[in-house]
Every structure is written in structure tokens, then in C-alpha cells.
Design an enzyme around this catalytic site. Structure first.
Site, PDB file in Angstrom:
ATOM      1  N   ARG A 214      16.965  26.843   2.724  1.00 43.41           N
ATOM      2  CA  ARG A 214      18.256  26.275   3.110  1.00 43.41           C
ATOM      3  C   ARG A 214      17.902  24.949   3.745  1.00 43.41           C
ATOM      4  O   ARG A 214      17.238  24.918   4.791  1.00 43.41           O
ATOM      5  CB  ARG A 214      18.973  27.178   4.126  1.00 43.41           C
ATOM      6  CG  ARG A 214      19.541  28.462   3.524  1.00 43.41           C
ATOM      7  CD  ARG A 214      20.846  28.155   2.823  1.00 43.41           C
ATOM      8  NE  ARG A 214      21.389  29.275   2.089  1.00 43.41           N
ATOM      9  CZ  ARG A 214      22.473  29.975   2.461  1.00 43.41           C
ATOM     10  NH1 ARG A 214      23.070  29.710   3.601  1.00 43.41           N
ATOM     11  NH2 ARG A 214      22.943  30.923   1.695  1.00 43.41           N
ATOM     12  N   CYS A 256      23.618  34.650  -3.703  1.00 40.09           N
ATOM     13  CA  CYS A 256      25.041  35.013  -3.666  1.00 40.09           C
ATOM     14  C   CYS A 256      25.795  34.129  -4.651  1.00 40.09           C
ATOM     15  O   CYS A 256      25.653  32.900  -4.609  1.00 40.09           O
ATOM     16  CB  CYS A 256      25.588  34.808  -2.247  1.00 40.09           C
ATOM     17  SG  CYS A 256      27.352  35.136  -2.122  1.00 40.09           S
ATOM     18  N   THR A 258      28.672  33.052  -4.740  1.00 42.32           N
ATOM     19  CA  THR A 258      29.610  32.075  -4.149  1.00 42.32           C
ATOM     20  C   THR A 258      28.931  30.731  -3.931  1.00 42.32           C
ATOM     21  O   THR A 258      29.598  29.715  -3.793  1.00 42.32           O
ATOM     22  CB  THR A 258      30.163  32.541  -2.785  1.00 42.32           C
ATOM     23  OG1 THR A 258      29.092  32.616  -1.839  1.00 42.32           O
ATOM     24  CG2 THR A 258      30.857  33.869  -2.881  1.00 42.32           C
ATOM     25  N   ARG A 294      36.031  29.155   9.317  1.00 40.00           N
ATOM     26  CA  ARG A 294      35.150  30.186   9.896  1.00 40.00           C
ATOM     27  C   ARG A 294      35.135  30.029  11.408  1.00 40.00           C
ATOM     28  O   ARG A 294      35.506  28.977  11.931  1.00 40.00           O
ATOM     29  CB  ARG A 294      33.698  30.016   9.433  1.00 40.00           C
ATOM     30  CG  ARG A 294      33.462  30.244   7.966  1.00 40.00           C
ATOM     31  CD  ARG A 294      31.959  30.192   7.631  1.00 40.00           C
ATOM     32  NE  ARG A 294      31.747  30.391   6.212  1.00 40.00           N
ATOM     33  CZ  ARG A 294      30.559  30.477   5.631  1.00 40.00           C
ATOM     34  NH1 ARG A 294      29.443  30.389   6.351  1.00 40.00           N
ATOM     35  NH2 ARG A 294      30.440  30.671   4.341  1.00 40.00           N
ATOM     36  N   GLU A 299      28.992  32.785   9.718  1.00 36.69           N
ATOM     37  CA  GLU A 299      29.914  33.526   8.877  1.00 36.69           C
ATOM     38  C   GLU A 299      30.273  34.867   9.518  1.00 36.69           C
ATOM     39  O   GLU A 299      29.445  35.496  10.161  1.00 36.69           O
ATOM     40  CB  GLU A 299      29.253  33.776   7.516  1.00 36.69           C
ATOM     41  CG  GLU A 299      30.228  34.364   6.549  1.00 36.69           C
ATOM     42  CD  GLU A 299      29.764  34.233   5.116  1.00 36.69           C
ATOM     43  OE1 GLU A 299      28.560  34.070   4.894  1.00 36.69           O
ATOM     44  OE2 GLU A 299      30.633  34.307   4.247  1.00 36.69           O
TER      45      GLU A 299
END
Ligand code: ADP
Ligand code: CIR
Length: 342
Positions: A214, A256, A258, A294, A299
Site C-alpha cells: 500500500r 479485494c 472493490t 467513513r 474502515e
């Protein structure tokens, strides 16, 4: 076939028809990741928003009858659609906010997820592969000079106090996420996980969490252009030495679905204490501008003091530049609405 109680809203429950279950239930991808593993998270936690993870780049094709549906439902991206990438920060329309609006924004952060083409995803890697990924990524990052120069901190060697501080300051992942755990992403935790960052903590890379990398650019205040420019340069540098899993249809491959495509989340932490009381209007603006709301502690967290994390909701089929623009336009609309509330 998993049982979903009445009222289950997850994309898994909507996309897993009896026909697709029959087609996919005994399939494996080329790394041996099973369809049942892919849907484990949402079968166990029926309150999931999506409930699905891939085991490798190949999962998206090995389980295509299912993943095509999930991807179309979430991103509106059809099986023959292409993904375009552009981190051209010069094309961003982002004039500085006027002072009264600028002070509503506490901080800005943009991250992209990346995974190495030579390995399956974190859901499916062996302990040894995870170790190899860490070594490879860290040796590439250690070459960085100038503003991006930094140091790698292994999670296993951090004290509890150091970890807590980094999490509270919004720099580090938390661990212990039940959705990630059920997808196999926290196996052998904390081995071979860690964080690389520069001294100013404006450039950070998480290693072997939900995705293998990330890449994060962040700073206090509302200078979105500066944050995007730094991210674009850093991601380009890493990509020169590490080949990322990517294709023309799905863009960058992530565990994921998404996150597919840009794998980017561009966010601000912004004070909206009045608008939060008018939830219908808040949600309507968020929908209109394709932004997600959010809480500010990551999250699945709530807000405690009227500060929200606002980010682009779309990730696939549009470039990074266009999606940072979604966030900017949404934030501007939310600021107008906040100012209009009594
Ligand atoms: P993701 O990495 O997918 O964006 P999270 O929502 O869990 O996932 O956020 C990770 C961390 O980054 C959290 O600690 C969160 O508070 C922090 N964060 C996200 N956006 C910002 C922002 N604009 N400013 C400061 N911290 C942020
Ligand atoms: C879920 O399905 O709720 C979790 N696996 C997280 C999904 C990704 N996050 C999101 O769309 N906000």
C-alpha cells in the site's frame, strides 16, 4: 450454498445465484485457491458490504461467472471494458481552497494498492513467499533518495507503544480485521509485515497487509495536488523495480475486488459537524459525487467529533487523476452544504 438470512445486503448474497454456485463451487484458480475460500468472508460475516476476496490474479478469471457479476455490480465495469491509467498530476483541477474552507480540512491522504506479478495474492501466499515479497520490496525502497528516503520498520520488532502511536496518528494498519482474517490475509501475523516511511511520514509503504504494497502519500492540511504529485512520483519509482500484477481489463490486481483498477483511495479528513445532523442530505451529496463517507479511524469506524473521512468511491474504469477529481468535487459540494446548514 451459503445461507443468507433475510435482509442480507452484501454483494456476495446478491451475486451468488444457485446457477453460479453450481458453476463455480468446485473450481480452483491456478494457485489452488478455491472458490469456497474466495467467498468465505461474506459467508461467515453476512453483514459484509461485499464479502469476497481473490487468491491471485487468476482467481478473477477462474471464477469469472461470479467475479464478472461482482465487478459489474460494484464498479459498473463490464467483461469487455478496458481500464485506463493516468497519474498525470498536471491535469488535476485543484485550485487552493479559500482560507475558511481550507481550515475545515485536517489532512489529506492518497493510497494505492499494488501486488507483485510474480506471486499469488496475500490470501494465498505461503510464509516463505511472504518473506520473499518483504525482502524484495524493502530492498527496492531502501534505494530511495531525497524526500522519499526512509527506513523500514518490521511489525514483529515494534513495541506495543510504538504500534499504538503509529495507529493513533493514522500512519499504520491496525491488524485484527475480521474480514481480512476470514480471507486468510492475517495468517502468521505479524511475520513479514511492516511499514516503510520517510522521516516526515509523508511517504509510507505498508508491506504484506491486505495487499502486498500500500503506497501512501499524506500530509496535514488540504494541499491535494502536493499529495497526489508525491504519490505519482513514488509509485512510478517503485514500478521501475517491481513488476506489479496488472491487466488491460482490471487494471491493478488487488485482493479485494472493490480496489481493482486504480486501487486508489484519495481522502481528506474534514469537519462537517452541521451536515452530519442532516444524514439524508449528506448521503445524497455523497452519492451524487461518487464519494464514500467513513469514520476517521479507518474502515468500519464511526466518527466521534464531526470529522469524516471522505474519499473517491469508484476505482475501476477511470484514471487515478479522474478519481482524485471525484474526491475534490465531492469535498467542494460537501463544504458548500456544510456552510448552508444552520
Ligand atoms: P485504506 O488504507 O484502505 O485507505 P483505512 O480507511 O483503514 O484504509 O485507513 C487507513 C488509515 O489511514 C487509518 O488510520 C485512517 O485514519 C488513515 N487515513 C485515511 N485517510 C486519511 C486522511 N485523509 N488523513 C489522515 N489519515 C487518514
Ligand atoms: C466487506 O465486504 O465489507 C469487507 N470485506 C470490506 C470491503 C471493502 N470495502 C468497502 O467497500 N468499503
Amino acid at each position: 450454498m451459503p445461507y443468507f438470512p433475510t435482509g442480507t445486503k452484501s454483494l456476495l448474497s446478491k451475486c451468488l445465484t444457485p446457477k453460479i454456485w453450481e458453476q463455480c463451487k468446485d473450481r480452483r484458480d491456478k494457485h489452488g485457491f478455491t472458490f469456497r475460500q474466495a467467498i468465505m468472508s461474506g459467508s461467515k460475516y453476512v453483514e459484509s458490504g461485499v464479502g469476497v476476496y481473490a487468491g491471485s490474479h487468476d482467481s478473477y478469471y477462474a471464477f469469472a461467472p461470479f467475479f464478472d457479476k461482482i465487478i459489474e455490480a460494484y464498479h459498473g465495469h463490464k467483461p469487455n471494458d478496458k481500464h485506463i491509467s493516468s497519474m498525470d498530476y498536471n491535469a488535476l483541477k485543484c485550485p487552493p481552497f479559500p482560507p475558511d474552507e481550507d481550515k475545515m480540512i485536517n489532512s489529506t491522504r492518497i493510497r494505492v494498492a499494488r501486488n507483485l506479478a510474480a506471486f499469488p495474492l496475500g490470501t494465498c501466499v505461503t510464509r516463505d513467499e511472504r518473506n520473499q515479497i518483504e525482502s524484495l520490496v524493502v530492498s527496492a525502497l531502501n534505494e530511495f533518495e531525497g524526500e522519499l528516503k526512509g527506513k523500514y520498520y518490521s511489525l514483529a520488532k515494534m513495541t506495543e507503544a510504538e504500534k499504538k502511536q503509529l495507529i493513533n496518528d493514522h500512519f499504520l494498519f491496525k491488524g485484527g480485521d475480521k474480514y481480512l482474517q476470514s480471507a486468510g490475509l492475517e495468517r502468521e501475523w505479524p511475520a513479514n509485515r511492516g511499514i516503510f516511511h520517510n522521516d516526515a511520514k509523508t511517504f509510507l509503504v505498508w508491506v504484506n497487509e491486505e495487499d502486498q504494497l500500500r503506497i501512501i502519500s499524506m500530509q496535514k492540511g488540504a494541499d491535494i495536488l502536493a499529495v497526489f504529485t508525491r504519490l505519482s512520483i513514488a509509485a512510478g519509482e517503485i514500478e521501475k523495480v517491481a513488476k506489479f500484477a496488472h491487466d488491460e481489463h482490471l487494471g491493478y490486481i488487488t485482493s479485494c475486488p472493490t480496489n481493482l483498477g486504480t486501487a486508489m483511495r484519495a481522502s481528506v479528513h474534514i469537519k462537517l459537524p452541521k451536515l452530519m445532523k442532516n444524514k439524508t442530505k449528506f448521503d445524497a451529496i455523497a452519492d451524487e459525487y461518487y464519494v464514500q463517507i467513513r469514520g476517521i479511524h479507518g474502515e468500519h469506524t464511526e466518527t466521534d467529533d464531526g470529522v469524516f473521512d471522505i474519499s473517491n468511491r469508484r476505482r475501476l474504469g477511470r484514471s487515478e487523476k479522474q478519481l482524485v477529481q471525484d474526491m475534490i468535487d465531492g469535498v467542494k459540494a460537501l463544504i458548500e452544504a456544510e456552510k448552508a446548514e444552520q
